[in-house]
Design a protein around this motif. Structure first.
Motif, mmCIF file in Angstrom:
data_model
loop_
_atom_site.group_PDB
_atom_site.id
_atom_site.type_symbol
_atom_site.label_atom_id
_atom_site.label_comp_id
_atom_site.label_asym_id
_atom_site.label_seq_id
_atom_site.Cartn_x
_atom_site.Cartn_y
_atom_site.Cartn_z
ATOM 1 N N SER B 41 0.836 -1.220 0.000
ATOM 2 C CA SER B 41 0.000 0.000 0.000
ATOM 3 C C SER B 41 0.858 1.251 0.000
ATOM 4 C CB SER B 41 -0.918 0.017 1.231
ATOM 5 O OG SER B 41 -1.871 -1.011 1.143
ATOM 6 N N GLN B 85 -7.230 0.732 -0.916
ATOM 7 C CA GLN B 85 -7.532 -0.454 -0.109
ATOM 8 C C GLN B 85 -8.672 -0.132 0.856
ATOM 9 O OE1 GLN B 85 -4.155 -2.115 2.024
ATOM 10 N NE2 GLN B 85 -5.353 -3.856 2.783
ATOM 11 N N ASP B 170 -5.357 -1.589 -5.151
ATOM 12 C CA ASP B 170 -4.816 -2.068 -3.886
ATOM 13 C C ASP B 170 -5.838 -2.966 -3.199
ATOM 14 O OD1 ASP B 170 -3.384 -2.531 -1.631
ATOM 15 O OD2 ASP B 170 -3.233 -0.430 -0.988
ATOM 16 N N GLU B 171 -5.615 -4.247 -3.302
ATOM 17 C CA GLU B 171 -6.497 -5.239 -2.672
ATOM 18 C C GLU B 171 -7.971 -4.984 -2.962
ATOM 19 O OE1 GLU B 171 -5.778 -6.725 1.180
ATOM 20 O OE2 GLU B 171 -3.654 -6.185 1.163
HETATM 21 MG MG LIG Z 1 -1.992 -2.740 2.064
#
Ligand SMILES: [Mg+2]
Ligand SMILES: Nc1ncnc2c1ncn2[C@@H]1O[C@H](COP(=O)(O)OP(=O)(O)OP(=O)(O)O)[C@@H](O)[C@H]1O
Lengths: 487, 252
Positions: B41, B85, B170-171
């Motif tokens: 991240s 995220q 991000d994820e």
């Molecule tokens: Mg992360």
């Protein structure tokens, strides 16, 4: 600093922190600082007032002498001393008081220039927006427009002094009828020394054909301003009144203690909108206006309706609680407020809704924004009296914090003496954080635009209550007031 | 094309990224995997220009433009998009208003004409359909009360609206149910193209079976320690990071 007034104007106008701070060089006719009965007699004589009004003033003054100045509330960052009322000058008027201009052409061009700098070109605004403007410059009206058109409809819109001369019976009947002369310390002071203001009367069944607007300026050094506004809407009449102001940059604290009274008879409606942008002082809390206003309206007749909308961004301290007395059955009181405090500003504002009549309704939406070292307090009272069956109130009270040093406080008080009443209260506190700004940035929105978007979103319900061009001005003001406060 | 060279970044003087080299050609999808706290991240936010991080060394070029010279909103306008995220909520600002402000800011920067209300709404309709997003969400405040999955889907929708050239996810798969995962992956796949590069950060091979990456990187302690093809993700799924971490433990 130079002594050339034009250069000074430019210099002030370019001050980064107070973009609209400048001073117009109009020779003032100012009494020496200090307050005693002779000052009040001077003011009254200067205005050629009837004896009863002088007595009314003196009565207020004598009561004021026996009253206690309110204690300063707890202001953590800024210890103000007591105000020295003898250091204030209680009268200042442009020199040409005797022969005031009858039209814009006769208005001092320098004054028009000032409005221009404010972004409010008087003639353009008046013409384009169809707004009648009663400009209070210092304490005396210097320009009044659209009077004829209003006259056609029987609407009276004039300076308070004029009303005293031309409509003494109305003034006598309504002056002090909503805010008694001795209502509170500042109202009493105002009653004793008020110099001018506006008067509006809308006759029965008349819808005022245009928005009425007044711009206030505080200009002469050390001169407290004591405005008096009285608006009466007779049966089934309607009026929307706008009040807005900015003030020049000054180091001296300036006291402002206005009184506004609204009277709505049966089926009448009054909308009163304010943009307040007086000089807030500098980052360190030096200077700025003390703004202690008493605003109250009475819904006298059944089904009458009073609505207060305010956008408060200026002043060092604001104490202000525009209130409604809901006396008529089925009457409605509303209060929509945005108060923004930045730097060392303190705003303590809210409303009182007093439900007396049956089926009365009140609606309160308060949005407080605190940035810098600013502190914002919502103080409200919803009071449902014994005879007010089926009264309803809805209160929404939201605070937004920007940064770590500011504060938001809410003191809602509810008093219910009739158990058929219905009260709803919602409150929230949000923080504009760097993460929200960054999120907006990531989607292409600049930090400035992000702040103004978030703030405008937060205030949307209140801004929607303002007349169109006033809303635009309010948005601009919020942006300017918050520049550099995030990031 | 996104070119990251010898990128070092720290937060509060603690180095987190310790020399990242990563080039994603146009048309390519790279996946970035790695244990919790390895800096994935951080890399995404440093690319987007989060000022909480200080770049101490290295360079980032997007299609030849030096991103380190640009403010976050300018990077966005230059074509960089990051799906967060943890997307934040913005009370009081509707998703529609937010997006219209975003699109028109970006268009202004790119010297394109602003979209009027009609054009904007037709674009919304088209792109919402692409990621099967319920348009009722768009009248609510930005991410306001959205479920975890709705937030992620809204991120992909925003990506589709803004048409970036470099996309960092991000994820985005975490918190999605099976159907939503497929929908999001489909959306990404539809956007894959010759003028666009993707960096997909994930913990799970599952997403990569929908969005098949060209290259897979493994980040450990702020450094890319392995790079391979899509099979690398399968290998990680089976054995975890332990074998790779122990290989590189000397550096810690
Ligand atoms: Mg992360
Ligand atoms: N503000 C901060 N102060 C100190 N350390 C921080 C800060 N922000 C992040 N870190 C540290 O930086 C490291 C990298 O964090 P990052 O969020 O980039 O990891 P990640 O690879 O995305 O992990 P995850 O898989 O859990 O999402 C972590 O050890 C984290 O604790």
């Amino acid at each position: 600093m130079t002594n050339d007034p034009n250069a000074m104007l430019d210099q002030w106008a370019e001050q980064p922190d107070y973009k609209w701070g400048f001073v117009t060089d109009i020779e003032a006719d100012t009494v020496a600082p200090g307050l005693d009965e002779s000052v009040i007699r001077f003011i009254s004589a200067k205005k050629d007032e009837p004896e009863w009004l002088l007595e009314w003033r003196l009565d207020a003054y004598r009561k004021w002498l026996t009253m206690e100045a309110p204690e300063w509330p707890h202001f953590p960052d800024r210890p103000w001393g007591p105000i020295d009322y003898q250091a204030i000058s209680y009268f200042s008027a442009p020199k040409s008081d005797e022969d005031r201009p009858k039209s814009l052409d006769e208005v001092d061009p320098k004054l028009l220039e000032t409005y221009e700098k404010l972004g409010i070109p008087l003639e353009e605004r008046a013409a384009l927006a169809g707004v009648a403007v009663d400009a209070v410059f210092d304490s005396v009206s210097v320009a009044t427009t659209f009077r004829d058109k209003l006259k056609e409809h029987g609407v009276i819109f004039c300076s308070f002094s004029e009303a005293v001369q031309e409509h003494p019976e109305l003034i006598k009947k309504y002056l002090g009828s909503v805010v008694p002369a001795t209502d509170n310390y500042f109202a009493a002071l105002n009653s004793a020394v008020f110099t001018d203001g506006s008067f509006v009367y809308i006759p029965k069944g008349v819808r005022c054909p245009m928005e009425l607007s007044t711009y206030f300026r505080i200009n002469a050094l050390n001169t407290g301003q004591f405005e008096r506004t009285l608006i009466v809407a007779d049966d089934a009449a309607y009026v929307s009144y706008l009040e807005g102001c900015t003030a020049p940059m000054r180091d001296e604290n300036q006291l402002h203690a206005a009184v506004v009274e609204l009277v709505a008879m049966e089926d009448a409606e009054i909308k009163y909108s304010t943009i307040q942008n007086w000089y807030p002082g500098d980052e360190n809390g030096k200077g700025g206006i003390f703004n202690f206003v008493t605003k109250r309206g009475i819904c006298e007749g059944d089904r009458s309706h009073i609505s207060w909308t305010q956008v408060e961004t200026g002043s060092a301290i604001t104490w202000k609680y525009p209130s409604c007395i809901l006396k008529g059955d089925d009457s409605i009181g509303e209060f929509y407020s945005v108060a923004l405090t930045n730097m060392r500003q303190q705003a303590d504002t809210g409303t009182k809704m007093i439900h007396l009549g049956k089926n009365t309704r009140s609606n309160i939406v308060s949005k407080g924004i605190s940035a810098g070292h600013g502190h914002n307090t919502y103080r409200g009272l919803v009071n449902i009296r014994r005879n007010a069956t089926d009264a309803r109130n809805y209160t929404q009270c939201d605070s937004m914090l920007m940064g770590e040093e500011c504060g938001a406080h809410t003191f809602p008080v509810i008093e219910v003496a009739n158990d058929t009443g219905h009260i709803e209260h919602e409150a929230s506190t949000t923080k504009i954080g760097e993460d929200q700004i960054f999120y907006c940035n990531q989607r292409g929105i600049s930090p400035e635009d992000a702040v103004s978007m978030i703030v405008n979103g937060f205030c949307r319900e209140v801004l929607a209550e303002l007349p169109m061009e006033f809303a635009v001005e309010a948005r601009k003001l919020l942006e300017v007031s918050l520049e550099d406060s995030v990031g | 094309m996104l070119e990251i060279k010898n990128l070092h970044a720290s937060i509060d003087d603690t180095p987190i990224l310790r020399g990242i080299d990563l080039t994603i050609d146009n048309g390519q999808v790279h996946s970035l995997m790695g244990p919790n706290g390895s800096g994935k991240s951080t890399l995404a936010k440093v690319l987007a220009g989060d000022e909480a991080y200080e770049v101490t060394e290295g360079s980032i070029l997007l299609d030849g433009v030096d991103l380190l010279e640009l403010d976050p909103h300018e990077r966005s306008a230059a074509g960089l998009f990051m799906a967060f995220q943890y997307p934040v909520e913005i009370p009081g600002v509707t998703m529609k208003y937010f997006l219209r402000t975003a699109i028109n800011s970006v268009r202004k920067y790119r010297e394109q004409p602003e979209l009027d209300a009609y054009e904007f709404l037709s674009l919304v309709k088209e792109r919402a359909a692409m990621v099967e997003l319920d348009t009722d969400l768009l009248d609510r405040p930005v991410n306001g009360g959205f479920s975890g999955g709705e937030k992620k889907r809204a991120e992909i929708f925003q990506m589709a609206m803004l048409e970036p050239t470099a996309c960092i996810l991000d994820e985005t798969d975490s918190g999605l149910d099976i159907d939503a995962l497929r929908i999001v992956a489909d959306g990404v796949n539809k956007m894959r193209g010759d003028n666009r590069s993707f960096l997909v950060i994930t913990h799970y091979q599952r997403l990569l079976s929908y969005i098949v990456p060209d290259v897979v990187h493994v980040l450990v302690d702020g450094r890319i320690v392995r790079t391979g093809g899509k099979d690398l993700a399968l290998e990680l799924e089976e054995h975890g990071y332990a074998p790779i971490e122990s290989e590189h433990a000397v550096d810690a």
